[in-house]
Motif scaffolding. Structure first.
Motif, PDB file in Angstrom:
ATOM      1  N   ALA A 198       0.865  -1.178   0.000  1.00 37.54           N
ATOM      2  CA  ALA A 198       0.000   0.000   0.000  1.00 37.54           C
ATOM      3  C   ALA A 198       0.900   1.225   0.000  1.00 37.54           C
ATOM      4  O   ALA A 198       2.016   1.192   0.531  1.00 37.54           O
ATOM      5  CB  ALA A 198      -0.916   0.011   1.218  1.00 37.54           C
ATOM      6  N   LEU A 199       0.416   2.301  -0.595  1.00 31.54           N
ATOM      7  CA  LEU A 199       1.149   3.566  -0.571  1.00 31.54           C
ATOM      8  C   LEU A 199       0.473   4.489   0.426  1.00 31.54           C
ATOM      9  O   LEU A 199      -0.565   5.091   0.134  1.00 31.54           O
ATOM     10  CB  LEU A 199       1.183   4.210  -1.962  1.00 31.54           C
ATOM     11  CG  LEU A 199       1.832   5.606  -2.000  1.00 31.54           C
ATOM     12  CD1 LEU A 199       3.298   5.549  -1.577  1.00 31.54           C
ATOM     13  CD2 LEU A 199       1.689   6.229  -3.384  1.00 31.54           C
ATOM     14  N   GLY A 200       1.053   4.582   1.616  1.00 27.43           N
ATOM     15  CA  GLY A 200       0.585   5.562   2.589  1.00 27.43           C
ATOM     16  C   GLY A 200       1.337   6.860   2.384  1.00 27.43           C
ATOM     17  O   GLY A 200       2.563   6.870   2.276  1.00 27.43           O
ATOM     18  N   ILE A 201       0.620   7.967   2.317  1.00 25.31           N
ATOM     19  CA  ILE A 201       1.264   9.242   1.983  1.00 25.31           C
ATOM     20  C   ILE A 201       0.537  10.390   2.672  1.00 25.31           C
ATOM     21  O   ILE A 201      -0.673  10.320   2.929  1.00 25.31           O
ATOM     22  CB  ILE A 201       1.302   9.444   0.452  1.00 25.31           C
ATOM     23  CG1 ILE A 201       2.223  10.608   0.070  1.00 25.31           C
ATOM     24  CG2 ILE A 201      -0.096   9.575  -0.139  1.00 25.31           C
ATOM     25  CD1 ILE A 201       2.554  10.664  -1.400  1.00 25.31           C
ATOM     26  N   GLY A 202       1.297  11.441   2.969  1.00 26.49           N
ATOM     27  CA  GLY A 202       0.746  12.629   3.597  1.00 26.49           C
ATOM     28  C   GLY A 202       1.603  13.836   3.276  1.00 26.49           C
ATOM     29  O   GLY A 202       2.573  13.753   2.498  1.00 26.49           O
TER      30      GLY A 202
END
Length: 293
Positions: A107-111
């Motif tokens: 998964a690509l978690g991004i912020g």
């Protein structure tokens, strides 16, 4: 409600030589417990409120690749990558590599990033918040373009310009790795969730506050023409057993969130030796949450 584990400390009592074995054991324990998600932080320095910058910190995607080799079923991701840490084209390639080598579990978690000290410490540019959000949206667009085999070509943004968006091999996940946007900002973050993400991650502040954030997300989905139910809702829950946070207290607290549509509660243990904690606390927590209506 499913259960995830977020490994956020690397201060193992036996020091750095023990970390590889501890992480491998944590991955095995998580899968044996029925955990569906396993994540690590993406920071250069340990956070100030979690031990301080002088505490140990591992690079996130190297760690996730290690965990991929020691697990078979659990979904893997960073919670979450700051948009300033890597060029978006490189980030898409890194996430794709993790997805391919894990058999489609990335998964690509991004912020939008926030920890100024680590940027300044390592000489990484840290633009103002408004610009970071502009970069975040461009990064999301770049990743989606790179993950579309029919869309290879230039990307022209305000902050990023790519002559090609070639990404070979393509992700194993269909249609691409899940994008999880972390944060609860009502004007920008949750709007980006509605527009681009497959999942959001909120903090377990209170059932009333989480209800409010989900209502805001629903309104953004209405504006964007997005099906609210398509978005997987997750929340991070910090477990501190020293403050009376035993399994019974946890179950009572989490029951208030159970009917809000939260798909996964991601438990963040306050220990640098998570394998034993997963066996002792998380495994029975998985069983408890499976019984909640």
């Amino acid at each position: 409600m499913r259960v995830g584990v977020h490994i956020n400390r690397f201060n193992h009592p036996a020091g750095a030589p023990a970390l590889g074995g501890e992480l491998a054991a944590a991955g095995a324990a998580a899968e044996a417990a029925g955990v569906s998600w396993l994540s690590v932080m993406d920071h250069y320095f340990q956070m100030e409120f979690n031990g301080g910058a002088e505490d140990p910190m591992l690079e996130a995607y190297s760690t996730l690749s290690f965990l991929a080799a020691h697990t078979e079923t659990v979904r893997l991701g960073a919670l979450v990558t700051g948009v300033t840490y890597r060029h978006p084209g490189l980030l898409a390639k890194i996430a794709t590599t993790l997805d391919v080598l894990s058999g489609g579990r990335a998964a690509l978690g991004i912020g939008a990033a926030w920890y100024d000290r680590e940027h300044e410490g390592l000489g990484v540019p840290f633009p103002p918040l408004a610009e970071r959000f502009e970069r975040l949206e461009e990064a999301l667009r770049i990743c989606l373009q790179m993950w579309d085999p029919a869309a290879n070509g230039p990307f022209e943004g305000t902050h990023y310009r790519l002559a090609e968006t070639l990404c070979v091999p393509a992700p194993v996940s269909s249609p691409h790795p899940e994008i999880m946007i972390g944060g609860s900002g009502e004007k920008k973050t949750l709007r980006l969730v509605a527009r681009y993400a497959g999942a959001c991650n909120l903090f377990a502040t209170s059932p009333e506050e989480v209800t409010h954030k989900l209502d805001v997300l629903r309104r953004h989905c209405d504006t964007e023409g997005r099906d609210y139910d398509e978005i997987r809702k997750t929340m991070t829950y910090s477990v501190d057993e020293g403050d009376g946070g035993g399994l019974d207290a946890f179950t009572r607290d989490i029951s208030g969130y159970a009917k809000l549509g939260i798909d996964t509660v991601i438990l963040a243990p306050r220990t640098g030796a998570p394998a034993e904690w997963i066996d002792r606390f998380t495994a029975p927590a998985v069983r408890r949450l499976a019984e909640l209506d």
